[in-house]
Design an enzyme around this catalytic site. Structure first.
Site, PDB file in Angstrom:
ATOM      1  N   SER A  33      16.923  34.651  58.712  1.00 17.38           N
ATOM      2  CA  SER A  33      17.822  33.623  59.241  1.00 17.38           C
ATOM      3  C   SER A  33      19.234  34.189  59.262  1.00 17.38           C
ATOM      4  CB  SER A  33      17.789  32.380  58.347  1.00 17.38           C
ATOM      5  OG  SER A  33      18.953  31.602  58.593  1.00 17.38           O
ATOM      6  N   HIS A  62      15.853  34.261  63.287  1.00 19.70           N
ATOM      7  CA  HIS A  62      15.813  32.798  63.173  1.00 19.70           C
ATOM      8  C   HIS A  62      17.252  32.282  63.227  1.00 19.70           C
ATOM      9  CE1 HIS A  62      13.982  29.030  61.507  1.00 19.70           C
ATOM     10  NE2 HIS A  62      15.120  28.906  60.846  1.00 19.70           N
ATOM     11  N   ASP A  64      19.678  29.081  62.875  1.00 21.83           N
ATOM     12  CA  ASP A  64      19.765  27.730  62.328  1.00 21.83           C
ATOM     13  C   ASP A  64      20.926  26.977  62.965  1.00 21.83           C
ATOM     14  OD1 ASP A  64      17.641  27.461  60.388  1.00 21.83           O
ATOM     15  OD2 ASP A  64      18.643  29.082  59.301  1.00 21.83           O
ATOM     16  N   MET A  66      22.976  23.586  63.359  1.00 22.72           N
ATOM     17  CA  MET A  66      23.257  22.342  62.616  1.00 22.72           C
ATOM     18  C   MET A  66      24.454  21.637  63.259  1.00 22.72           C
ATOM     19  SD  MET A  66      22.779  23.635  58.698  1.00 22.72           S
ATOM     20  CE  MET A  66      21.519  24.833  58.253  1.00 22.72           C
ATOM     21  N   HIS A  96      16.047  27.003  65.479  1.00 24.54           N
ATOM     22  CA  HIS A  96      15.671  25.849  64.652  1.00 24.54           C
ATOM     23  C   HIS A  96      16.783  24.811  64.763  1.00 24.54           C
ATOM     24  CE1 HIS A  96      14.960  24.373  60.227  1.00 24.54           C
ATOM     25  NE2 HIS A  96      14.694  23.428  61.116  1.00 24.54           N
ATOM     26  N   MET A  98      18.477  21.672  63.780  1.00 27.10           N
ATOM     27  CA  MET A  98      18.664  20.609  62.781  1.00 27.10           C
ATOM     28  C   MET A  98      19.782  19.724  63.296  1.00 27.10           C
ATOM     29  SD  MET A  98      18.203  23.161  59.576  1.00 27.10           S
ATOM     30  CE  MET A  98      18.582  24.515  60.666  1.00 27.10           C
ATOM     31  N   MET A 169       9.425  22.743  56.064  1.00 24.50           N
ATOM     32  CA  MET A 169      10.676  23.029  55.339  1.00 24.50           C
ATOM     33  C   MET A 169      10.399  23.026  53.842  1.00 24.50           C
ATOM     34  SD  MET A 169      13.059  23.598  57.504  1.00 24.50           S
ATOM     35  CE  MET A 169      14.340  23.787  56.253  1.00 24.50           C
ATOM     36  N   ASP A 204      10.352  27.693  55.695  1.00 21.10           N
ATOM     37  CA  ASP A 204      11.780  27.978  55.780  1.00 21.10           C
ATOM     38  C   ASP A 204      12.493  27.296  54.615  1.00 21.10           C
ATOM     39  OD1 ASP A 204      14.395  28.378  56.589  1.00 21.10           O
ATOM     40  OD2 ASP A 204      14.248  27.124  58.391  1.00 21.10           O
TER      41      ASP A 204
HETATM   42  C1  DX5 Z   1      17.867  25.516  55.847  1.00 18.07           C
HETATM   43  C2  DX5 Z   1      17.771  26.479  57.010  1.00 18.07           C
HETATM   44  C3  DX5 Z   1      17.175  27.763  56.552  1.00 18.07           C
HETATM   45  C4  DX5 Z   1      18.057  28.477  55.605  1.00 18.07           C
HETATM   46  C5  DX5 Z   1      17.263  29.422  54.759  1.00 18.07           C
HETATM   47  O1  DX5 Z   1      18.878  24.645  55.975  1.00 18.07           O
HETATM   48  O2  DX5 Z   1      16.943  25.941  58.007  1.00 18.07           O
HETATM   49  O3  DX5 Z   1      16.746  28.604  57.608  1.00 18.07           O
HETATM   50  O4  DX5 Z   1      19.066  29.185  56.231  1.00 18.07           O
HETATM   51  O5  DX5 Z   1      18.099  29.974  53.785  1.00 18.07           O
HETATM   52  P1  DX5 Z   1      17.514  30.555  52.443  1.00 18.07           P
HETATM   53  O6  DX5 Z   1      16.466  31.551  52.816  1.00 18.07           O
HETATM   54  O7  DX5 Z   1      18.702  31.156  51.774  1.00 18.07           O
HETATM   55  O8  DX5 Z   1      16.965  29.381  51.691  1.00 18.07           O
HETATM   56 ZN    ZN Z   2      15.822  27.312  59.618  1.00 19.78          ZN
END
Ligand code: DX5
Ligand code: ZN
Length: 247
Positions: A33, A62, A64, A66, A96, A98, A169, A204
């Protein structure tokens, strides 16, 4: 459905094939990620986990996304995806979402070079989720449905045949660096048992070199990790990828 739309549903590009094909000898796949990469040196940092393509580096990246609504954090959008795609033309990009309104970002991420688009069951369920999955595929991407730790897996499994991937998750999303929530492994086992061989189960959150064997044994095909890879010294990162893979 028009003939053109039906054709789009089966469109598989060289990079998104990884999300739709049967398992291969590299299994499981490792997805760093980039949330924990150095945003000021993104290309350089991604190379430290991908390697040169021949040295057992990571298989995909990956991203992320948000929005400050679905989760209390703001991260990246289509422009970051476009930049990473430009730097890595052949690396599968796993986005991904969110966000509270993933439907707003299907075409922007497709245009930005994303291969795969995952949204959350907490945002869209049932027929609405199926409709959005169709839109994602029509835009040329594979599609995943993610489930947060407190949410049951059953509503996901009921519609899973419309998806290429289920993302379980293992932390409450929002931030990297949180602790792995072990009871969610049961959801991974159930998802793996319910899905076909050409569908992926991804996990994840909080995955590291110590707990990765449990994640693999539960049937996970794609392990996402941010801190456990980008938190390592640069020289140790490819070994970190191999340790997550169990090789
Ligand atoms: C969670 C994200 C993950 C996150 C993983 O909020 O969707 O992809 O970045 O981070 P680690 O591997 O540090 O838990
Ligand atoms: Zn993620």
């Amino acid at each position: 459905m028009s003939t053109a739309a039906a054709a789009e549903l089966t469109k598989v590009t060289p990079t998104n094939r990884i999300f739709r094909s049967a398992p291969c000898s590299r299994w499981p796949l490792i997805a760093p990620s980039i949330l924990s990469a150095d945003f000021g040196n993104m290309e350089r940092d991604c190379r430290t986990v991908l390697g040169d393509g021949t040295s057992g580096g990571a298989d995909l990246l990956h991203l992320d996304v948000m929005d400050g609504h679905f989760v209390p954090n703001l991260t990246m959008g289509p422009d970051m995806c476009k930049g990473v795609r430009k730097a890595f033309p052949h690396t599968p990009l796993d986005v991904h979402l969110m966000v509270a309104k993933p439907e707003m970002y299907v075409e922007p991420f497709a245009k930005a070079g994303a291969d795969h688009f995952t949204f959350h069951i907490e945002v869209h369920q049932g027929q609405a989720a199926i409709e959005l999955a169709r839109r994602v595929r029509a835009a040329g991407m594979t599609v995943g449905i993610a489930v947060n730790p407190p949410t049951p897996i059953d509503p996901v499994l009921e519609i899973a045949s419309h998806f290429d991937m289920v993302l379980v998750m293992s932390v409450n999303p929002g931030f990297s660096g949180q602790s792995f929530i072990e009871p969610v492994l049961e959801k991974t086992r159930r998802a793996r048992a319910a899905l076909g061989p050409d569908q992926r189960v991804e996990m994840d959150g909080g995955i590291n070199q110590s707990n990765a064997s449990k994640v693999r044994e539960a049937g996970c095909d794609i392990l996402v990790a941010a801190t456990a890879l980008f938190g390592l010294p640069v020289a140790d990162r490819l070994r970190g990828v191999a340790a997550l893979r169990g090789s």
